[in-house]
Design an enzyme around this catalytic site. Structure first.
Site, PDB file in Angstrom:
ATOM      1  N   ASP A  93      30.755  29.732  36.081  1.00  0.00           N
ATOM      2  CA  ASP A  93      31.569  30.364  37.117  1.00  0.00           C
ATOM      3  C   ASP A  93      32.915  29.665  37.004  1.00  0.00           C
ATOM      4  O   ASP A  93      33.029  28.467  37.319  1.00  0.00           O
ATOM      5  CB  ASP A  93      30.956  30.139  38.502  1.00  0.00           C
ATOM      6  CG  ASP A  93      31.761  30.843  39.579  1.00  0.00           C
ATOM      7  OD1 ASP A  93      33.007  30.725  39.552  1.00  0.00           O
ATOM      8  OD2 ASP A  93      31.169  31.503  40.430  1.00  0.00           O
ATOM      9  N   HIS A  94      33.932  30.396  36.536  1.00  0.00           N
ATOM     10  CA  HIS A  94      35.173  29.692  36.181  1.00  0.00           C
ATOM     11  C   HIS A  94      35.845  29.054  37.401  1.00  0.00           C
ATOM     12  O   HIS A  94      36.692  28.184  37.249  1.00  0.00           O
ATOM     13  CB  HIS A  94      36.126  30.602  35.406  1.00  0.00           C
ATOM     14  CG  HIS A  94      36.860  31.599  36.247  1.00  0.00           C
ATOM     15  ND1 HIS A  94      36.319  32.781  36.656  1.00  0.00           N
ATOM     16  CD2 HIS A  94      38.115  31.592  36.757  1.00  0.00           C
ATOM     17  CE1 HIS A  94      37.198  33.456  37.378  1.00  0.00           C
ATOM     18  NE2 HIS A  94      38.302  32.753  37.457  1.00  0.00           N
ATOM     19  N   HIS A 150      31.999  33.387  43.024  1.00  0.00           N
ATOM     20  CA  HIS A 150      33.139  32.489  43.264  1.00  0.00           C
ATOM     21  C   HIS A 150      33.215  32.015  44.717  1.00  0.00           C
ATOM     22  O   HIS A 150      33.388  30.829  44.993  1.00  0.00           O
ATOM     23  CB  HIS A 150      34.464  33.186  42.930  1.00  0.00           C
ATOM     24  CG  HIS A 150      34.532  33.766  41.542  1.00  0.00           C
ATOM     25  ND1 HIS A 150      33.864  33.222  40.484  1.00  0.00           N
ATOM     26  CD2 HIS A 150      35.200  34.835  41.045  1.00  0.00           C
ATOM     27  CE1 HIS A 150      34.113  33.941  39.389  1.00  0.00           C
ATOM     28  NE2 HIS A 150      34.919  34.921  39.712  1.00  0.00           N
TER      29      HIS A 150
HETATM   30  C1  BG6 Z   1      36.629  37.446  37.922  1.00  0.00           C
HETATM   31  C2  BG6 Z   1      36.504  38.829  38.467  1.00  0.00           C
HETATM   32  O1  BG6 Z   1      35.369  36.821  37.875  1.00  0.00           O
HETATM   33  O2  BG6 Z   1      37.500  36.683  38.755  1.00  0.00           O
HETATM   34  C3  BG6 Z   1      37.871  39.479  38.579  1.00  0.00           C
HETATM   35  O3  BG6 Z   1      35.665  39.613  37.640  1.00  0.00           O
HETATM   36  C4  BG6 Z   1      38.805  38.608  39.371  1.00  0.00           C
HETATM   37  O4  BG6 Z   1      37.772  40.778  39.164  1.00  0.00           O
HETATM   38  C5  BG6 Z   1      38.806  37.191  38.830  1.00  0.00           C
HETATM   39  O5  BG6 Z   1      40.104  39.170  39.281  1.00  0.00           O
HETATM   40  C6  BG6 Z   1      39.595  36.263  39.730  1.00  0.00           C
HETATM   41  O6  BG6 Z   1      39.770  35.047  39.067  1.00  0.00           O
HETATM   42  P1  BG6 Z   1      41.057  34.151  39.356  1.00  0.00           P
HETATM   43  O7  BG6 Z   1      40.835  32.915  38.558  1.00  0.00           O
HETATM   44  O8  BG6 Z   1      42.242  34.954  38.937  1.00  0.00           O
HETATM   45  O9  BG6 Z   1      41.042  33.926  40.841  1.00  0.00           O
END
Ligand code: BG6
Length: 513
Positions: free
Chosen positions: A201-202, A264
């Protein structure tokens, strides 16, 4: 409001980061689905940043695996990606040497012959480049391929090699409900042991997200007040100004709840709400996270809000509605916005509502966590009546996850003058000012940790199932309810009116971002 910046000497920062250097064993990162956007925009730039920071071993290779016939074009395309998305200059130190370590293997994911050739290729790397049998398989493919690729890696003896270690990173979405997540976990666990599996989960790679734990557990002054006795409520917002960026078919099946809330936002919630773990090790941290998720009361459907964006104006530019997006059903009922109220039934949080909201095409991009504290028991000072200082405001801790990364604490201060007028002011910590800017995209840390075998910042099977247990009934109730009058918010707004009402009902408001 006044703001006081906190400054850190740059030499302290350099010293601290040098002490933390960790270099993995020699090895190969094998990326399945390498022709997709993620590889070029995030993974290769992240690996190159690690190389620049001296955090990759000398004996290191990357191999992209995909169906298209890309050959040597792949490495060139990756170089362009590193330059464009990694903020790297052409000709940067180490760039060509790094790109020289990037190979490509063309195969269909269901072709056994392709796996046999891949295995031979990797063994060749071991001989020629000293990669010692260590592999990190990264599944950057559509979820329907996860189980099959894993199964075939197992059949071809790549999951438990005789020499070296094998690990696998699995991208989200990890299942689309509880049943599918359990089935996928079962499939993966048949081939890989839990300690070989890294469900990514980034958000957990973001510095500001990790800093939630540091803020809470490396400082003595916050933890004593971090509970129902002092906290009135918590708000977590993940607002995006972008739409679905051409991902119609994916998003139609996902929606905001599956796309960002189940993963997230629940990660953010767990860091804000978990008990202190006994150590910063994978099992200890993940155990505490699961405890919090399991303590969340089943969600009352009346505490959920869905929205879908219609046409509007974002950042001064006209934007079309969701139903007009490419490959989206013109009558779509998919939610691009959701707001929820959660309650955690444990000793620390009972009675403290946690409000979540996430959406696309909102007024601006901002991910923030806001902790609102209770007012003092009696208000000694006269209510002020000057401009911004109309009411005495409760204390707030705001954690700005992105894009303006930092933390601020709002408190009341005496306005200079003959009376006791109280005005809210902010003490502000800003990442860029304190530590300088960082090009990290979240993937650097997570790739490095996976290469090192450290799963602290990755999801455990129990955690994934706990969050799906919570949200599957909501998704089912939504699917069975009568169609909503979508679109119900304009692009560029803050979402549907029902989201405002969700808090108003409790006498509260969303914090202005
Ligand atoms: C991804 C989603 O996991 O996270 C996207 O699939 C979303 O829809 C993105 O835009 C948001 O990531 P960040 O790092 O830009 O907040």
């Amino acid at each position: 409001m006044a703001a006081a910046a906190i400054n850190i000497a740059p030499e302290d920062v350099v010293q601290a980061s040098q002490q933390n250097e960790r270099v993995p064993e020699p090895g190969v990162v094998v990326i399945f689905g390498a022709s997709g956007d993620l590889t070029k925009r995030k993974l290769l730039p992240a690996l190159f940043h690690l190389e620049q920071a001296g955090l990759l071993p000398e004996q290191f290779r990357v191999v992209g695996v995909a169906r298209r016939d890309l050959g040597a074009e792949f490495a060139k395309d990756m170089k362009r990606g590193i330059i464009e998305f990694g903020g790297v200059k052409d000709g940067a130190n180490k760039l060509d040497r790094f790109v020289g370590k990037v190979g490509y293997h063309q195969m269909n994911f269901d072709d056994d012959e392709g796996y046999a050739q891949l295995k031979a290729l990797l063994e060749g790397y071991d001989r020629d480049y000293g990669t010692r049998g260590n592999r990190l398989f990264y599944l950057a493919v559509a979820p329907e391929y996860f189980a099959d690729i894993i199964h075939r890696l197992g059949n071809h003896g790549m999951a438990h090699p005789e020499i070296g270690t094998a690990r696998v990173i699995i991208e989200k979405p990890f299942g689309h409900d509880l049943e599918s997540a359990r089935a996928l976990n079962d499939d993966v666990n048949k081939v890989f042991d839990e300690q070989q599996i890294f469900r990514i989960d980034h958000y957990l790679g973001k510095e500001t997200v990790q800093n939630i734990l540091v803020f809470r557990f490396a400082n003595g002054i916050f933890e004593p007040v971090w509970n129902r006795n002092y906290i009135d409520h918590v708000q977590i917002t993940a607002a995006e100004s972008i739409g679905i960026e051409g991902r119609g078919p994916f998003y139609e099946k996902a929606g905001a709840l599956r796309d960002v809330v189940q993963n997230h936002m629940m990660e953010l919630l767990s860091f804000v709400c978990m008990e202190p773990p006994v150590s910063f090790h994978a099992d200890a941290v993940r155990y505490e996270k699961v405890k919090v998720w399991r303590a969340i009361k089943p969600i009352d459907i009346r505490d959920t809000v869905r929205g879908q964006y219609g046409p509007g104006v974002v950042d001064g530019v006209e934007a079309s509605g969701y139903r007009e997006e490419d490959r989206v059903n013109p009558d779509s009922q998919t939610e691009t916005f959701t707001a929820l109220k959660l309650e955690i039934e444990n000793w620390r949080w009972a009675g403290v509502p946690i409000y979540l909201r996430a959406g696309k095409r909102l007024h601006k991009r901002a991910t923030e966590i806001m902790i609102e504290f209770k007012q003092p028991p009696t208000l000694l000072f006269n209510r002020a009546n000057r401009g911004a200082c109309k009411d005495i405001q409760p204390n707030l801790i705001t954690m700005r996850i992105q894009p303006d990364e930092g933390i601020s604490l709002r408190f009341g201060a005496k306005v200079p003058g003959p009376d006791m007028t109280v005005c809210p002011v902010n003490m502000d910590f800003n990442y860029a000012t304190a530590f300088g800017t960082s090009s990290a995209n979240g993937y650097e840390r997570l790739l490095l940790d996976a290469m090192l075998g450290d799963a602290t910042l990755f999801a455990h099977r129990d955690g994934v199932e706990a969050t799906w247990s919570l949200y599957t009934p909501v998704l089912e109730a939504w699917a069975n309810s009568k169609p909503l009058a979508f679109p119900n918010y304009a692009s560029g707004s803050w979402g549907p009116k029902e989201a405002t009402d969700l808090l108003l009902r409790d006498g509260r408001q969303w914090k202005k971002l």
